[in-house]
Design an enzyme around this catalytic site. Structure first.
Site, PDB file in Angstrom:
ATOM      1  N   GLY A   1      -5.338  -0.852 -10.298  1.00 51.18           N
ATOM      2  CA  GLY A   1      -6.290  -1.883  -9.917  1.00 51.18           C
ATOM      3  C   GLY A   1      -7.472  -1.365  -9.122  1.00 51.18           C
ATOM      4  O   GLY A   1      -8.226  -2.160  -8.554  1.00 51.18           O
TER       5      GLY A   1
ATOM      6  N   GLU B   1      -3.722  -5.934  -3.990  1.00 46.60           N
ATOM      7  CA  GLU B   1      -2.889  -5.663  -5.160  1.00 46.60           C
ATOM      8  C   GLU B   1      -1.431  -5.451  -4.755  1.00 46.60           C
ATOM      9  O   GLU B   1      -0.510  -5.908  -5.414  1.00 46.60           O
ATOM     10  CB  GLU B   1      -3.432  -4.412  -5.850  1.00 46.60           C
ATOM     11  CG  GLU B   1      -2.578  -3.821  -6.936  1.00 46.60           C
ATOM     12  CD  GLU B   1      -3.215  -2.556  -7.488  1.00 46.60           C
ATOM     13  OE1 GLU B   1      -4.273  -2.695  -8.140  1.00 46.60           O
ATOM     14  OE2 GLU B   1      -2.683  -1.447  -7.270  1.00 46.60           O
TER      15      GLU B   1
ATOM     16  N   GLY C   1       0.224   5.017   1.119  1.00 45.88           N
ATOM     17  CA  GLY C   1      -0.331   6.333   1.359  1.00 45.88           C
ATOM     18  C   GLY C   1      -0.642   6.581   2.814  1.00 45.88           C
ATOM     19  O   GLY C   1      -0.647   5.666   3.639  1.00 45.88           O
TER      20      GLY C   1
ATOM     21  N   GLY D   1      -3.381  -0.036   0.031  1.00 46.24           N
ATOM     22  CA  GLY D   1      -2.160   0.254  -0.703  1.00 46.24           C
ATOM     23  C   GLY D   1      -1.235   1.148   0.078  1.00 46.24           C
ATOM     24  O   GLY D   1      -1.200   1.126   1.311  1.00 46.24           O
TER      25      GLY D   1
END
Length: 448
Positions: free
Chosen positions: A344, A246, A223, A221
């Site tokens: 998720g 996701e 970050g 994701g």
């Protein structure tokens, strides 16, 4: 063919906002395709409305006009399914009520009536010749389910929302399923850049990359740690990566551009990168406009643990806020105050473990700075009262800090306690051992 129907349904943003009544639930979805004209029009009515429940998910536009216009929170009450920085900015941690939910279940929750919606709206592309509005890179995650469940659905046309060439058929909505249409001001898609990877993030990234093999299928994701992972992968000899994720952000785009991603080893939807949504910079949106190699699908497809597990060598990389000595993970709350949401994460923790050769990795720096500047450990004896358990201890596999990586799957409480303390910051290990002894989960024979 659909021009007359389009004209019949076309209204102004003020007319759309006039439909909202006190006590209603209004779903504004979020991500990078918020209906900003509707937001501005509804804000004008702050003085005449009471207790309108506003449902949102992670939103990355500059601000919400409705909340700016209602500082006392009398007109608009936030009920996010995932808490974001804008919600915390306007409501702090104690003036809103979040909806506990698993991301993969959102479409089903709308279909079953568990997320009742009076009025729903989000931005869509201009209508095509077949009468379809396309949802762009993010709203297709569950936009169709929300639109069909809403008593009234209002589509805001934005010329900057574009058709994804390889999008799933449920990432568009037909004019027959639209009640009203607004033609907005066409703001650009909101940007969400990756933070730079430095310090501990790079150390953690190095440990994670050591676990990734040729042909692995990635879920990462936003970050600093995911950014470190993709940067190090780009510099490595690892090849033929796949993507089933996701969220598709700038880091994964860079891996695609450099040729690291081929998706040819995947067994579920091979040949394309699969994602529930995409958000990032303008460079990412330009990339997505001109590729057929990225397929957006409903989140019920992208985050279904069964689908995730159909791919071999899935590596799911997710961050947490803290983890206790039994392996319970909190990634969403500060005590009982909501910071984000389940999202998720649990979907991919479960899905990655189903995968042949798959690895679920929960990661975080071993310490963080408190308000007074002192350091605290992210590995704690027990989670504080009221803290959410995002990932139950029975689901946990790999845990990684800059101090090391351990696999706690299948380990007894005594053994996993020892493993987790071994990757805590050295300054906190003796204290953690003392607490573990009080909890009767530390044996004298364990390594100190």
């Amino acid at each position: 063919m659909y021009t007359d129907e389009y004209k019949r349904k076309l209204i102004t943003a003020d007319e759309a906002a006039a439909m909202v009544q006190s006590g209603m639930t209004v779903d504004l979805l979020g991500f990078c395709s918020v209906s900003q004209s509707f937001d501005k029009a509804l804000a004008k009515r702050a003085g005449e409305l009471r207790d309108v429940y506003i449902r949102t998910i992670l939103s990355v536009q500059k601000d919400w006009e409705i909340y700016k216009a209602d500082e006392e929170h009398k007109a608009f009450i936030a009920e996010p399914v995932f808490v974001d920085g804008l919600t915390r900015k306007h409501f702090g941690f104690d003036s809103f009520s979040a909806v506990p939910s698993l991301f993969n279940e959102y479409p089903r929750m709308y279909e079953k009536g568990d997320l009742p919606t009076d009025i729903g709206t989000f931005a869509v592309s201009p209508m095509d010749e077949d009468g379809y509005f396309h949802m762009g890179p993010s709203s297709g995650s569950y936009g169709l389910a929300m639109a069909k469940a809403a008593k009234v659905f209002i589509a805001e046309v934005n010329t900057n929302v574009f058709k994804m060439e390889s999008a799933h058929e449920d990432c568009k909505i037909h004019i027959s399923d639209v009640d009203y249409i607004i033609e907005g001001e066409n703001p650009p898609l909101a940007a969400l850049p990756d933070p730079p990877a430095t310090g501990d993030a790079i150390k953690i990234g190095e440990l994670i990359v050591n676990e990734i093999v040729d042909g692995a299928c990635l879920q990462v994701g936003l970050g600093a740690i995911p950014q470190a992972v993709v940067t190090l992968l780009d510099q490595s000899d690892i090849k033929d990566l796949g993507i089933h994720t996701e969220l598709f952000a700038d880091g994964l785009m860079k891996l695609c551009k450099s040729g690291k991603v081929t998706n040819k080893k995947k067994t579920f939807m091979p040949g394309v990168s699969v994602t529930g949504l995409a958000m990032g910079t303008a460079e990412l949106y330009d990339f997505l406009k001109n590729t057929k190699d990225v397929c957006t699908v409903p989140i019920s497809v992208a985050n279904d643990p069964y689908n995730i597990g159909l791919n071999d060598n899935v590596v799911a990389i997710n961050a947490c806020l803290d983890i206790d000595l039994t392996g319970q993970v909190n990634s969403e709350s500060m005590n009982h105050f909501m910071f984000s949401g389940t999202g998720g994460q649990l979907d991919y923790v479960l899905g990655a473990y189903r995968s042949k050769g798959g690895k679920s990795i929960i990661c975080a720096s071993s310490t963080y700075k408190q308000k007074d500047g002192s350091l605290a450990s992210r590995i704690v004896p027990i989670l504080k009262p009221g803290t959410c358990v995002t990932d139950p201890r029975a689901s946990m596999q790999y845990v990684c800090t800059e101090q090391g990586m351990v696999n706690i799957k299948g380990l007894s409480l005594w053994k996993r306690c020892e493993k987790l303390i071994s990757i805590a910051h050295p300054d906190f290990r003796d204290e953690l051992i003392k607490e573990a002894e009080k909890m009767k989960i530390w044996r004298p024979s364990n390594k100190r």
